[in-house]
Design a protein around this motif. Structure first.
Motif, PDB file in Angstrom:
ATOM      1  N   SER A   1       0.835  -1.196   0.000  1.00 42.68           N
ATOM      2  CA  SER A   1       0.000   0.000   0.000  1.00 42.68           C
ATOM      3  C   SER A   1       0.866   1.241   0.000  1.00 42.68           C
ATOM      4  O   SER A   1       1.527   1.542   0.986  1.00 42.68           O
ATOM      5  CB  SER A   1      -0.918   0.005   1.222  1.00 42.68           C
ATOM      6  OG  SER A   1      -1.737   1.150   1.224  1.00 42.68           O
ATOM      7  N   GLN A   2       0.924   1.920  -1.140  1.00 36.61           N
ATOM      8  CA  GLN A   2       1.718   3.132  -1.271  1.00 36.61           C
ATOM      9  C   GLN A   2       0.796   4.243  -1.747  1.00 36.61           C
ATOM     10  O   GLN A   2       0.615   4.445  -2.947  1.00 36.61           O
ATOM     11  CB  GLN A   2       2.856   2.923  -2.287  1.00 36.61           C
ATOM     12  CG  GLN A   2       3.782   1.763  -1.934  1.00 36.61           C
ATOM     13  CD  GLN A   2       4.647   2.080  -0.734  1.00 36.61           C
ATOM     14  OE1 GLN A   2       4.857   3.234  -0.399  1.00 36.61           O
ATOM     15  NE2 GLN A   2       5.172   1.061  -0.069  1.00 36.61           N
ATOM     16  N   PRO A   3       0.132   4.978  -0.838  1.00 31.19           N
ATOM     17  CA  PRO A   3      -0.829   5.992  -1.239  1.00 31.19           C
ATOM     18  C   PRO A   3      -0.256   7.046  -2.176  1.00 31.19           C
ATOM     19  O   PRO A   3      -0.983   7.677  -2.909  1.00 31.19           O
ATOM     20  CB  PRO A   3      -1.254   6.619   0.100  1.00 31.19           C
ATOM     21  CG  PRO A   3      -0.951   5.569   1.135  1.00 31.19           C
ATOM     22  CD  PRO A   3       0.264   4.882   0.643  1.00 31.19           C
ATOM     23  N   SER A   4       1.046   7.237  -2.156  1.00 27.74           N
ATOM     24  CA  SER A   4       1.638   8.257  -3.019  1.00 27.74           C
ATOM     25  C   SER A   4       1.665   7.840  -4.474  1.00 27.74           C
ATOM     26  O   SER A   4       1.884   8.660  -5.359  1.00 27.74           O
ATOM     27  CB  SER A   4       3.063   8.562  -2.559  1.00 27.74           C
ATOM     28  OG  SER A   4       3.875   7.403  -2.626  1.00 27.74           O
ATOM     29  N   ASP A   5       1.465   6.554  -4.747  1.00 32.59           N
ATOM     30  CA  ASP A   5       1.497   6.068  -6.116  1.00 32.59           C
ATOM     31  C   ASP A   5       0.079   5.996  -6.655  1.00 32.59           C
ATOM     32  O   ASP A   5      -0.769   5.295  -6.109  1.00 32.59           O
ATOM     33  CB  ASP A   5       2.129   4.669  -6.183  1.00 32.59           C
ATOM     34  CG  ASP A   5       3.577   4.701  -5.721  1.00 32.59           C
ATOM     35  OD1 ASP A   5       4.308   5.585  -6.180  1.00 32.59           O
ATOM     36  OD2 ASP A   5       3.939   3.855  -4.897  1.00 32.59           O
ATOM     37  N   VAL A   6      -0.171   6.722  -7.737  1.00 31.89           N
ATOM     38  CA  VAL A   6      -1.514   6.812  -8.291  1.00 31.89           C
ATOM     39  C   VAL A   6      -2.030   5.433  -8.673  1.00 31.89           C
ATOM     40  O   VAL A   6      -1.385   4.693  -9.416  1.00 31.89           O
ATOM     41  CB  VAL A   6      -1.526   7.726  -9.529  1.00 31.89           C
ATOM     42  CG1 VAL A   6      -2.902   7.753 -10.157  1.00 31.89           C
ATOM     43  CG2 VAL A   6      -1.089   9.123  -9.131  1.00 31.89           C
ATOM     44  N   GLY A   7      -3.188   5.076  -8.146  1.00 30.21           N
ATOM     45  CA  GLY A   7      -3.837   3.821  -8.497  1.00 30.21           C
ATOM     46  C   GLY A   7      -3.588   2.692  -7.532  1.00 30.21           C
ATOM     47  O   GLY A   7      -4.300   1.699  -7.553  1.00 30.21           O
ATOM     48  N   ASN A   8      -2.569   2.787  -6.689  1.00 31.20           N
ATOM     49  CA  ASN A   8      -2.310   1.728  -5.724  1.00 31.20           C
ATOM     50  C   ASN A   8      -3.415   1.699  -4.668  1.00 31.20           C
ATOM     51  O   ASN A   8      -3.854   2.726  -4.184  1.00 31.20           O
ATOM     52  CB  ASN A   8      -0.962   1.929  -5.037  1.00 31.20           C
ATOM     53  CG  ASN A   8       0.187   1.415  -5.877  1.00 31.20           C
ATOM     54  OD1 ASN A   8       0.048   1.217  -7.076  1.00 31.20           O
ATOM     55  ND2 ASN A   8       1.327   1.202  -5.244  1.00 31.20           N
ATOM     56  N   ASP A   9      -3.840   0.516  -4.295  1.00 33.85           N
ATOM     57  CA  ASP A   9      -4.786   0.367  -3.196  1.00 33.85           C
ATOM     58  C   ASP A   9      -4.631  -1.038  -2.642  1.00 33.85           C
ATOM     59  O   ASP A   9      -3.630  -1.704  -2.907  1.00 33.85           O
ATOM     60  CB  ASP A   9      -6.219   0.665  -3.643  1.00 33.85           C
ATOM     61  CG  ASP A   9      -6.676  -0.219  -4.799  1.00 33.85           C
ATOM     62  OD1 ASP A   9      -6.157  -1.343  -4.927  1.00 33.85           O
ATOM     63  OD2 ASP A   9      -7.559   0.209  -5.560  1.00 33.85           O
ATOM     64  N   GLN A  10      -5.630  -1.501  -1.898  1.00 38.97           N
ATOM     65  CA  GLN A  10      -5.518  -2.814  -1.263  1.00 38.97           C
ATOM     66  C   GLN A  10      -5.844  -3.963  -2.216  1.00 38.97           C
ATOM     67  O   GLN A  10      -5.858  -5.116  -1.801  1.00 38.97           O
ATOM     68  CB  GLN A  10      -6.457  -2.868  -0.055  1.00 38.97           C
ATOM     69  CG  GLN A  10      -6.094  -1.874   1.044  1.00 38.97           C
ATOM     70  CD  GLN A  10      -4.693  -2.093   1.565  1.00 38.97           C
ATOM     71  OE1 GLN A  10      -4.322  -3.192   1.946  1.00 38.97           O
ATOM     72  NE2 GLN A  10      -3.897  -1.042   1.581  1.00 38.97           N
ATOM     73  N   THR A  11      -6.096  -3.668  -3.482  1.00 38.02           N
ATOM     74  CA  THR A  11      -6.367  -4.739  -4.436  1.00 38.02           C
ATOM     75  C   THR A  11      -5.309  -4.844  -5.527  1.00 38.02           C
ATOM     76  O   THR A  11      -5.104  -5.910  -6.090  1.00 38.02           O
ATOM     77  CB  THR A  11      -7.741  -4.543  -5.115  1.00 38.02           C
ATOM     78  OG1 THR A  11      -7.731  -3.290  -5.822  1.00 38.02           O
ATOM     79  CG2 THR A  11      -8.857  -4.552  -4.100  1.00 38.02           C
ATOM     80  N   LYS A  12      -4.606  -3.761  -5.834  1.00 28.67           N
ATOM     81  CA  LYS A  12      -3.679  -3.778  -6.959  1.00 28.67           C
ATOM     82  C   LYS A  12      -2.524  -2.812  -6.721  1.00 28.67           C
ATOM     83  O   LYS A  12      -2.589  -1.954  -5.843  1.00 28.67           O
ATOM     84  CB  LYS A  12      -4.419  -3.374  -8.241  1.00 28.67           C
ATOM     85  CG  LYS A  12      -4.968  -1.954  -8.216  1.00 28.67           C
ATOM     86  CD  LYS A  12      -5.795  -1.672  -9.451  1.00 28.67           C
ATOM     87  CE  LYS A  12      -6.263  -0.211  -9.490  1.00 28.67           C
ATOM     88  NZ  LYS A  12      -7.151   0.128  -8.373  1.00 28.67           N
ATOM     89  N   ILE A  13      -1.463  -2.971  -7.525  1.00 22.65           N
ATOM     90  CA  ILE A  13      -0.331  -2.044  -7.481  1.00 22.65           C
ATOM     91  C   ILE A  13      -0.054  -1.537  -8.894  1.00 22.65           C
ATOM     92  O   ILE A  13      -0.337  -2.224  -9.887  1.00 22.65           O
ATOM     93  CB  ILE A  13       0.939  -2.709  -6.903  1.00 22.65           C
ATOM     94  CG1 ILE A  13       1.329  -3.952  -7.716  1.00 22.65           C
ATOM     95  CG2 ILE A  13       0.743  -3.059  -5.445  1.00 22.65           C
ATOM     96  CD1 ILE A  13       2.645  -4.566  -7.297  1.00 22.65           C
ATOM     97  N   ASN A  14       0.482  -0.342  -8.961  1.00 26.72           N
ATOM     98  CA  ASN A  14       0.818   0.283 -10.232  1.00 26.72           C
ATOM     99  C   ASN A  14       2.285  -0.004 -10.548  1.00 26.72           C
ATOM    100  O   ASN A  14       3.187   0.626 -10.000  1.00 26.72           O
ATOM    101  CB  ASN A  14       0.568   1.786 -10.150  1.00 26.72           C
ATOM    102  CG  ASN A  14       0.889   2.499 -11.452  1.00 26.72           C
ATOM    103  OD1 ASN A  14       1.241   1.880 -12.442  1.00 26.72           O
ATOM    104  ND2 ASN A  14       0.780   3.826 -11.438  1.00 26.72           N
ATOM    105  N   LEU A  15       2.528  -0.945 -11.439  1.00 24.19           N
ATOM    106  CA  LEU A  15       3.903  -1.363 -11.721  1.00 24.19           C
ATOM    107  C   LEU A  15       4.656  -0.379 -12.606  1.00 24.19           C
ATOM    108  O   LEU A  15       5.837  -0.585 -12.899  1.00 24.19           O
ATOM    109  CB  LEU A  15       3.910  -2.753 -12.355  1.00 24.19           C
ATOM    110  CG  LEU A  15       3.653  -3.900 -11.371  1.00 24.19           C
ATOM    111  CD1 LEU A  15       3.579  -5.231 -12.093  1.00 24.19           C
ATOM    112  CD2 LEU A  15       4.741  -3.946 -10.308  1.00 24.19           C
ATOM    113  N   ARG A  16       4.010   0.687 -13.027  1.00 25.58           N
ATOM    114  CA  ARG A  16       4.730   1.753 -13.725  1.00 25.58           C
ATOM    115  C   ARG A  16       5.490   2.654 -12.738  1.00 25.58           C
ATOM    116  O   ARG A  16       6.377   3.403 -13.148  1.00 25.58           O
ATOM    117  CB  ARG A  16       3.756   2.610 -14.531  1.00 25.58           C
ATOM    118  CG  ARG A  16       3.056   1.902 -15.668  1.00 25.58           C
ATOM    119  CD  ARG A  16       2.163   2.865 -16.436  1.00 25.58           C
ATOM    120  NE  ARG A  16       1.357   2.176 -17.428  1.00 25.58           N
ATOM    121  CZ  ARG A  16       1.753   1.903 -18.664  1.00 25.58           C
ATOM    122  NH1 ARG A  16       2.963   2.286 -19.047  1.00 25.58           N
ATOM    123  NH2 ARG A  16       0.963   1.272 -19.509  1.00 25.58           N
ATOM    124  N   ALA A  17       5.123   2.582 -11.468  1.00 25.44           N
ATOM    125  CA  ALA A  17       5.691   3.480 -10.464  1.00 25.44           C
ATOM    126  C   ALA A  17       7.192   3.226 -10.282  1.00 25.44           C
ATOM    127  O   ALA A  17       7.672   2.087 -10.379  1.00 25.44           O
ATOM    128  CB  ALA A  17       4.967   3.310  -9.137  1.00 25.44           C
TER     129      ALA A  17
END
Length: 466
Positions: free
Chosen positions: A363-379
């Motif tokens: 959970s990285q709130p600073s990364d757009v789109g990250n939440d408790q279901t998915k991560i943004n691998l572009r970050a």
């Protein structure tokens, strides 16, 4: 528990013998277990599939019969037999081979070499073949397709079905958005029922799923459901039209439709009605919690009047929370354009599948789109992350590649990134459905559903504060 005897109203096995050319196709469906409430586990068996498939199940979205990024040789790497249900739109072939050519080849199974897979044909796919209600008329349904706007008549649609020979097919429907007038909504129902009769009359075989429409009017949907259930159909398809690309340009419109459906059926709101100012974050919105319960409430009046022995399919419920509410209402089959949108955006599903709990590391709130279901691998935080997407995942991607590698592929616009992401996301979402079925069998579905939604609520509250 997983026992027919423990079900309050166990549904007996039903089967449909269907003639397609020289081949006998048989579809069998039986409800095997119920959890407390309406959630149920069923078994769907098709003649050409080597194993029966349990429901609730996911229909994998395809383009011309094949997954959008996964090549046919990698299909066996997905969980079996859960990955054997493929959803396709006959309209995809309007700019390709003619129906006569496909028929001469022997249908989709022969043409694609997927003899052990089951194809479910749906007129629209919520990605590239979208219904266009303003151009639909009494002659046929209008769709925006890759080859332009096309008016599809029932006889033309059935020619496609006859040539492609899918295992299951949904009848042609006049789908309308939530804001149409009551008169247009009534016309939509009348046309859909009339087209269903025409499709059944022209049916070449295969299991027929009757489409249920009615916009945001629960009474019209109930009327349509009663008419469709009275026909000789094998299953029911609910055209809710609340998918992210099915004429709903924003999450606000999607949420508004669900709430309007709930308002028609329940005079007392559980969460209030201020649905016009939600901030969209990725594919979800801060106000979605109010809509998750509304999904369940809006489906109940329809499912109450549908025959329990027939499988129920729904188009438009894609987010994990929406799927859980659909399962709680008694839905058996779901579409999967959610996977496509995640993959295209560079997201990977990471939510736990067994014990739902918060994972701080993901959970990285600073990364757009990250939440408790998915991560943004572009970050950029994943640029040097040598861990797999999910530690316990046994998909091809997680067993052979790291987050940093996929981050690199995404940032250099390499097509392999989408292939690896779709493999993982499909595997993960199919495993999610497996966990749902396990929870129902163990009579723990309500606990599973509530725990999952509670974990998402916590994240939404934290994000709102930030």
């Amino acid at each position: 528990m997983w026992s027919a005897a423990s079900a309050p109203d166990t549904v007996t096995l039903t089967s449909l013998n269907l003639q397609q050319g020289t081949n006998i196709r048989e579809m069998k469906f039986a409800v095997k277990a119920w959890s407390k409430g309406r959630a149920r586990v069923g078994v769907l068996q098709l003649a050409n599939c080597p194993q029966p498939m349990e429901t609730p199940a996911l229909l994998l979205s395809t383009r011309k019969g094949l997954p959008l990024f996964i090549s046919p040789d990698l299909l066996p790497s997905l969980p079996s037999p859960d990955s054997y249900l493929l959803q396709m739109s006959p309209l995809h072939f309007l700019d390709g081979l003619s129906t006569k050519t496909i028929s001469n080849i022997g249908g989709l199974h022969q043409m694609l070499g997927l003899h052990e897979y089951a194809f479910a044909a749906v007129p629209r796919d919520s990605i590239v073949c979208l219904p266009e209600c303003d151009s639909t008329n009494k002659i046929g349904a209008s769709f925006e397709t890759p080859s332009g706007r096309r008016l599809i008549k029932p006889v033309e649609y059935m020619e496609m079905i006859s040539s492609m020979k899918p295992n299951l097919w949904v009848s042609l429907a006049d789908e309308v958005p939530a804001w149409v007038s009551a008169k247009r909504n009534r016309t939509s129902v009348d046309r859909t029922v009339r087209w269903l009769d025409e499709c059944i009359k022209l049916s070449p075989g295969g299991a027929v799923f009757g489409a249920i429409v009615g916009g945001a009017d629960v009474e019209e949907r109930q009327s349509c459901a009663q008419e469709v259930a009275g026909r000789n159909v094998s299953g029911l398809n609910m055209m809710i039209m609340i998918g992210p690309q099915a004429q709903w340009e924003s999450q606000t419109q999607k949420t508004s439709l669900i709430v309007s459906l709930k308002l028609k059926y329940h005079s007392t709101l559980l969460f209030g009605t201020d649905v016009g100012s939600y901030q969209v974050i990725g594919l979800e919105a801060l106000g979605l919690e109010r809509a998750w319960m509304s999904v369940l409430l809006s489906l109940m009046p329809l499912l109450d009047i549908l025959p329990p022995e027939r499988p129920r399919q729904i188009c438009g419920l894609e987010l994990p929370e929406e799927v859980l509410q659909g399962v709680a209402a008694g839905i058996d089959l779901f579409d999967s354009t959610y996977i496509y949108h995640l993959t295209l955006g560079g997201f990977a599903l990471t939510f736990p599948l067994e014990n739902i709990q918060r994972h701080e590391s993901d959970s990285q709130p600073s990364d757009v789109g990250n939440d408790q279901t998915k991560i943004n691998l572009r970050a950029t935080i994943y640029r040097k992350d040598t861990a797999p997407i999910v530690d316990y995942c046994n998909c091809y991607t997680c067993q052979n590649h790291t987050r940093s590698y996929i981050n690199h592929l995404l940032n250099v616009h390499e097509m392999l990134a989408q292939i690896l992401l779709e493999i993982h996301n499909t595997h993960h979402y199919l495993s999610f459905f497996h966990s749902i079925r396990t929870a129902i069998k163990e009579d723990k579905f309500e606990q599973f559903r509530q725990t999952f939604i509670d974990s998402r609520r916590e994240h939404l509250n934290v994000t709102a504060v930030l």
